[in-house]
Enzyme design. Sequence first.
Site, PDB file in Angstrom:
ATOM      1  N   GLY A 165       0.793  -1.218   0.000  1.00 25.89           N
ATOM      2  CA  GLY A 165       0.000   0.000   0.000  1.00 25.89           C
ATOM      3  C   GLY A 165       0.825   1.268   0.000  1.00 25.89           C
ATOM      4  CG  ASP A 177      -7.926   0.177   7.736  1.00 26.21           C
ATOM      5  OD1 ASP A 177      -7.391   0.059   8.852  1.00 26.21           O
ATOM      6  OD2 ASP A 177      -8.986  -0.388   7.427  1.00 26.21           O
TER       7      ASP A 177
END
Length: 263
Positions: free
Chosen positions: A120, A140
């Site tokens: 990510g 997240d």
Amino acid sequence: MNHLTRKPKPFFVLDTHAGQGRFDLAGPEAEKTGEARGGIFRLLEAPDLPEALAPYLAQVRRLGMIEGSLQRYPGSPLLARALMRPGDRLVAAELHPVHGESLARLMRGDRDTRIEARDGYEALKALVPPPERRGLVLIDPPFERTDEFTALERAVTALVGRWRAGTCVIWYPIKDEPAVRRFHQTLKDRLDVPTLIAELWVRPRFPPLKLNGTGLVILNPPYPLHTALPEVLPWLAGVLAEPGGGDWRLDWLIEERMGPCPG
């Protein structure tokens, strides 16, 4: 998300740790942890729902109801896509191959969504700023690595340097509160954009080192969010609190010119 749809121009959403996309609430794992019973089911049954939460719970019902009962919980990519319009673009990054394949199957056929099998933080570096110039980044992480706060500090500092006007929402667990406060202080020292802190404790804050609460750091928060959270957070604390828990915090880390948070 709704504030982005108020203007006709398309926008971009990046979900850096997208997960598998959907969770089975009727399976043995969900029954074992009991998280759904103490979480989403309480929200669906609670009275006096704040207006700001209504779109979220409506999509949870639409995406997860089977034969009149909630059996599947939609993850963040499905919820984001449900609130977006045709032409708005979603990129969901997921490094875990099994979870990524599961998410890709769920999103198959959606031309405005791309699933990327990559880290990510790498996706954040490669894809921001987006050509649309409008949008949201959701970070997240699973917090499985010991240096996650450090990785977040680096990623967010670089993000603001490249896309100063972008909205970014960062989720974190509250276990070690001194570590959380050090994280906040580092961001305050490095950033110069309006930054809001929203935290919720559903369990007693002591003993520490357990998942007693969670928090969000929100860069460039839209005004509707700034005004809705003073109603949403105490409602969530009241509905979700376990014995001895039920606390919340809302404050500017870097204050917006709009002034102190209401409430």
